[in-house]
Write a protein that holds these residues in place. Structure first.
Motif, PDB file in Angstrom:
ATOM      1  N   GLU A 104       0.826  -1.197   0.000  1.00 55.46           N
ATOM      2  CA  GLU A 104       0.000   0.000   0.000  1.00 55.46           C
ATOM      3  C   GLU A 104       0.869   1.260   0.000  1.00 55.46           C
ATOM      4  N   ARG A 105       0.248   2.364  -0.370  1.00 56.14           N
ATOM      5  CA  ARG A 105       0.908   3.667  -0.284  1.00 56.14           C
ATOM      6  C   ARG A 105       0.209   4.444   0.822  1.00 56.14           C
ATOM      7  N   ARG A 106       1.001   5.076   1.674  1.00 51.50           N
ATOM      8  CA  ARG A 106       0.437   5.848   2.779  1.00 51.50           C
ATOM      9  C   ARG A 106       0.952   7.266   2.727  1.00 51.50           C
ATOM     10  N   ARG A 107       0.110   8.183   3.077  1.00 55.21           N
ATOM     11  CA  ARG A 107       0.495   9.585   3.192  1.00 55.21           C
ATOM     12  C   ARG A 107       1.015   9.765   4.611  1.00 55.21           C
ATOM     13  N   VAL A 108       2.286  10.166   4.731  1.00 56.09           N
ATOM     14  CA  VAL A 108       2.918  10.308   6.040  1.00 56.09           C
ATOM     15  C   VAL A 108       3.624  11.661   6.129  1.00 56.09           C
ATOM     16  N   LYS A 109       3.771  12.134   7.336  1.00 55.87           N
ATOM     17  CA  LYS A 109       4.481  13.387   7.566  1.00 55.87           C
ATOM     18  C   LYS A 109       5.940  13.071   7.886  1.00 55.87           C
ATOM     19  N   VAL A 110       6.855  13.794   7.242  1.00 58.99           N
ATOM     20  CA  VAL A 110       8.275  13.672   7.549  1.00 58.99           C
ATOM     21  C   VAL A 110       8.537  14.611   8.720  1.00 58.99           C
ATOM     22  N   VAL A 111       8.768  14.039   9.899  1.00 64.89           N
ATOM     23  CA  VAL A 111       8.965  14.839  11.109  1.00 64.89           C
ATOM     24  C   VAL A 111      10.395  15.356  11.183  1.00 64.89           C
ATOM     25  N   SER A 112      11.351  14.463  10.922  1.00 61.06           N
ATOM     26  CA  SER A 112      12.757  14.885  10.983  1.00 61.06           C
ATOM     27  C   SER A 112      13.635  13.924  10.190  1.00 61.06           C
ATOM     28  N   VAL A 113      14.789  14.439   9.783  1.00 60.88           N
ATOM     29  CA  VAL A 113      15.831  13.640   9.137  1.00 60.88           C
ATOM     30  C   VAL A 113      17.131  14.062   9.798  1.00 60.88           C
ATOM     31  N   ASP A 114      17.642  13.202  10.691  1.00 64.73           N
ATOM     32  CA  ASP A 114      18.885  13.537  11.378  1.00 64.73           C
ATOM     33  C   ASP A 114      19.464  12.323  12.085  1.00 64.73           C
ATOM     34  N   ASP A 115      20.744  12.413  12.415  1.00 66.36           N
ATOM     35  CA  ASP A 115      21.440  11.347  13.154  1.00 66.36           C
ATOM     36  C   ASP A 115      21.244   9.967  12.550  1.00 66.36           C
ATOM     37  N   GLY A 116      21.239   9.886  11.220  1.00 67.00           N
ATOM     38  CA  GLY A 116      21.139   8.598  10.550  1.00 67.00           C
ATOM     39  C   GLY A 116      19.758   7.985  10.580  1.00 67.00           C
ATOM     40  N   ALA A 117      18.737   8.787  10.878  1.00 64.14           N
ATOM     41  CA  ALA A 117      17.383   8.246  10.968  1.00 64.14           C
ATOM     42  C   ALA A 117      16.358   9.244  10.422  1.00 64.14           C
ATOM     43  N   ILE A 118      15.219   8.709  10.026  1.00 63.41           N
ATOM     44  CA  ILE A 118      14.083   9.511   9.583  1.00 63.41           C
ATOM     45  C   ILE A 118      12.928   9.212  10.527  1.00 63.41           C
ATOM     46  N   THR A 119      12.235  10.247  10.961  1.00 60.15           N
ATOM     47  CA  THR A 119      11.050  10.057  11.791  1.00 60.15           C
ATOM     48  C   THR A 119       9.820  10.405  10.952  1.00 60.15           C
ATOM     49  N   PHE A 120       8.903   9.434  10.865  1.00 64.30           N
ATOM     50  CA  PHE A 120       7.650   9.593  10.130  1.00 64.30           C
ATOM     51  C   PHE A 120       6.480   9.590  11.111  1.00 64.30           C
ATOM     52  N   ASP A 121       5.468  10.386  10.808  1.00 66.26           N
ATOM     53  CA  ASP A 121       4.228  10.397  11.583  1.00 66.26           C
ATOM     54  C   ASP A 121       3.133   9.837  10.680  1.00 66.26           C
ATOM     55  N   PHE A 122       2.588   8.679  11.050  1.00 66.89           N
ATOM     56  CA  PHE A 122       1.564   7.999  10.255  1.00 66.89           C
ATOM     57  C   PHE A 122       0.141   8.431  10.608  1.00 66.89           C
ATOM     58  N   ASN A 123      -0.017   9.336  11.573  1.00 65.32           N
ATOM     59  CA  ASN A 123      -1.346   9.849  11.905  1.00 65.32           C
ATOM     60  C   ASN A 123      -1.877  10.675  10.742  1.00 65.32           C
ATOM     61  N   HIS A 124      -3.195  10.688  10.586  1.00 67.38           N
ATOM     62  CA  HIS A 124      -3.805  11.581   9.605  1.00 67.38           C
ATOM     63  C   HIS A 124      -3.507  13.007  10.051  1.00 67.38           C
ATOM     64  N   GLU A 125      -3.341  13.902   9.104  1.00 72.67           N
ATOM     65  CA  GLU A 125      -2.981  15.278   9.463  1.00 72.67           C
ATOM     66  C   GLU A 125      -4.035  15.972  10.322  1.00 72.67           C
ATOM     67  N   TYR A 126      -5.284  15.493  10.329  1.00 68.59           N
ATOM     68  CA  TYR A 126      -6.320  16.089  11.168  1.00 68.59           C
ATOM     69  C   TYR A 126      -6.595  15.265  12.429  1.00 68.59           C
ATOM     70  N   ALA A 127      -5.802  14.229  12.670  1.00 64.81           N
ATOM     71  CA  ALA A 127      -6.001  13.399  13.861  1.00 64.81           C
ATOM     72  C   ALA A 127      -5.872  14.257  15.115  1.00 64.81           C
ATOM     73  N   GLY A 128      -6.731  13.979  16.085  1.00 56.51           N
ATOM     74  CA  GLY A 128      -6.693  14.703  17.350  1.00 56.51           C
ATOM     75  C   GLY A 128      -7.432  16.030  17.327  1.00 56.51           C
ATOM     76  N   ARG A 129      -8.082  16.349  16.209  1.00 56.41           N
ATOM     77  CA  ARG A 129      -8.768  17.637  16.093  1.00 56.41           C
ATOM     78  C   ARG A 129     -10.278  17.435  15.998  1.00 56.41           C
ATOM     79  N   ASP A 130     -11.003  18.183  16.813  1.00 56.10           N
ATOM     80  CA  ASP A 130     -12.450  18.222  16.670  1.00 56.10           C
ATOM     81  C   ASP A 130     -12.759  19.055  15.424  1.00 56.10           C
ATOM     82  N   LEU A 131     -13.808  18.679  14.718  1.00 53.85           N
ATOM     83  CA  LEU A 131     -14.163  19.360  13.479  1.00 53.85           C
ATOM     84  C   LEU A 131     -15.563  19.952  13.579  1.00 53.85           C
TER      85      LEU A 131
END
Length: 169
Positions: A104-131
């Motif tokens: 599958e393909r997932r839309r993810v947020k690139v949180v950081s790229v440093d120290d030999g690692a990449i941090t991805f956030d797999f939450n939906h961009e609106y997760a945690g928000r009341d609408l």
């Protein structure tokens, strides 16, 4: 009230609690959102809100995060080694990318790229928000929109339709 299984057309404006609009019928050339209530094709909270409306009614509703894009889950933030990502230094930190996960393909947020690692956030961009949604039911279609109400079920049916109807009402 609109029954589960009915096809509806809804004009809408969706915004965050701070008033920022994230989607609307206007953004789609004024076209209403058309869906079958109970089919699971829109946010669960939006289906519940539409079920509580009468045909042609207008209402503003607030949908809690849990019934929208979900609560923010810190377990969905993952750090992986840079090794598997050619040109990792060019990843757009703070932005979303499509990540190929094999099946599958997932839309993810690139949180950081440093120290030999990449941090991805797999939450939906609106997760945690009341609408907040302004809704207007502009049409309720006849029997052709029915998924649940007009089906004939054998005694002891296990399809779950009665549970779906209970959840949405």
């Amino acid at each position: 009230m609109i029954e589960v299984g009915r096809k509806v057309s809804v004009l809408y404006e969706g915004r965050f609690e701070d008033g920022t609009v994230f989607d609307s019928s206007e953004a789609h050339e004024g076209n209403p959102l058309v869906f079958v209530v109970g089919a699971g094709t829109v946010l669960p909270g939006l289906e519940k809100a539409v079920c509580a409306l009468d045909p042609f009614e207008k209402r503003t509703v607030t949908i809690p995060a849990a019934e929208a894009y979900g609560k923010y889950d810190s377990d969905l933030v993952e750090t992986v080694p840079l090794e598997g990502f050619p040109n990792a230094d060019q990843l757009p930190v703070g932005e979303y990318i499509a990540l190929d996960l094999g099946d599958e393909r997932r839309r993810v947020k690139v949180v950081s790229v440093d120290d030999g690692a990449i941090t991805f956030d797999f939450n939906h961009e609106y997760a945690g928000r009341d609408l907040v949604f302004d809704l207007e039911v502009v049409d309720v279609y006849g029997e052709t929109g029915s998924l649940v109400e007009n089906e004939e079920h054998a005694a002891g049916c296990t399809c779950g339709c009665h549970k779906l109807k209970e959840q949405l009402t």
